[in-house]
Write a protein that holds these residues in place. Structure first.
Motif, PDB file in Angstrom:
ATOM      1  N   ILE A 140      -6.199   2.029  -2.272  1.00  0.00           N
ATOM      2  CA  ILE A 140      -5.518   1.856  -0.984  1.00  0.00           C
ATOM      3  C   ILE A 140      -6.393   1.057  -0.037  1.00  0.00           C
ATOM      4  N   ASP A 160       7.284   0.892   3.143  1.00  0.00           N
ATOM      5  CA  ASP A 160       6.475   2.060   2.792  1.00  0.00           C
ATOM      6  C   ASP A 160       6.705   2.528   1.354  1.00  0.00           C
ATOM      7  N   SER A 186      -5.919  -1.001   3.851  1.00  0.00           N
ATOM      8  CA  SER A 186      -5.058  -1.296   5.014  1.00  0.00           C
ATOM      9  C   SER A 186      -3.702  -0.616   4.881  1.00  0.00           C
ATOM     10  N   GLN A 187      -3.723   0.650   4.474  1.00  0.00           N
ATOM     11  CA  GLN A 187      -2.530   1.492   4.323  1.00  0.00           C
ATOM     12  C   GLN A 187      -1.554   0.965   3.272  1.00  0.00           C
ATOM     13  N   HIS A 188      -2.054   0.181   2.333  1.00  0.00           N
ATOM     14  CA  HIS A 188      -1.205  -0.356   1.265  1.00  0.00           C
ATOM     15  C   HIS A 188      -1.802   0.002  -0.090  1.00  0.00           C
ATOM     16  N   TRP A 189      -0.972   0.617  -0.955  1.00  0.00           N
ATOM     17  CA  TRP A 189      -1.407   1.027  -2.286  1.00  0.00           C
ATOM     18  C   TRP A 189      -1.204  -0.093  -3.299  1.00  0.00           C
TER      19      TRP A 189
END
Length: 201
Positions: free
Chosen positions: A103, A172, A105-108
């Motif tokens: 993960i 999301d 920058s809040q991205h998986w």
């Protein structure tokens, strides 16, 4: 527990107790940050499938703990993160692939490392040409250390390949796609040695 990376082993013990004593399966988990269900639970299922294949002598996939290799961990405790990656590479040296749910920058994003091919396959459900990935240099440092410990003096840089994979339509859904790709790799890799085919199922 002394380390977060031990959490899965503790979960397995608890899961086994629930199954043996109550003859029931766990449908959802709750953490300090909310409910863990659906796609998030698939990570634990993938780990369970991998451990079961190892128990039966048919294991070819390793894992790295997401919390130990996250952008936050790399920023605040880089030495601990690199040491963890190096130890995990040694532990999984004979695996065909090592999965790194990552993960940033809040991205998986799902990274799949092949030690044999010296390649990291990137499964990003929101591909961007300007994504640099903060994990690249720390992983290379861990990889170089691993090679030296294995008696290989010449360190070759890892190749990074962006894989064609399903793309999210919302903002999301990245976690779902990471879990989906992990699940398909664990479940179907024995039928096909081709990561491209597995993740297009």
């Amino acid at each position: 527990m002394k380390h977060k990376s031990e959490s899965f082993d503790r979960f397995k013990e608890f899961q086994s107790e629930v199954k043996n004593q109550l003859a029931k399966t766990i449908k959802a988990l709750r953490s300090d940050h909310g409910l863990i269900t659906s796609s998030n639970y698939n990570y634990l299922e993938c780990r369970f499938l991998s451990d079961e294949s190892e128990r039966t002598g048919d294991s070819n996939i390793g894992f790295m703990c997401p919390s130990m290799i996250s952008e936050t961990m790399l920023r605040h405790e880089p030495d601990a993160a690199i040491n963890y990656m190096q130890r995990t590479l040694r532990t999984n040296r004979n695996m065909k692939f090592i999965m790194l749910p990552y993960i940033e920058s809040q991205h998986w994003i799902l990274l799949v490392l092949s030690l044999h091919k010296k390649t990291v396959y990137v499964f990003d459900s929101l591909r961007r040409s300007d994504r640099s990935l903060a994990i690249k240099e720390p992983l290379h440092t861990a990889y170089t250390s691993f090679l030296l410990l294995e008696g290989m003096k010449k360190a070759t840089k890892l190749s990074w390949i962006s894989m064609k994979c399903a793309q999210q339509t919302g903002g999301d859904e990245c976690g779902y796609f990471v879990m989906k790709n992990m699940f398909q790799i664990v479940r179907y890799l024995y039928e096909s040695n081709d990561l491209k085919k597995v993740c297009m199922l």
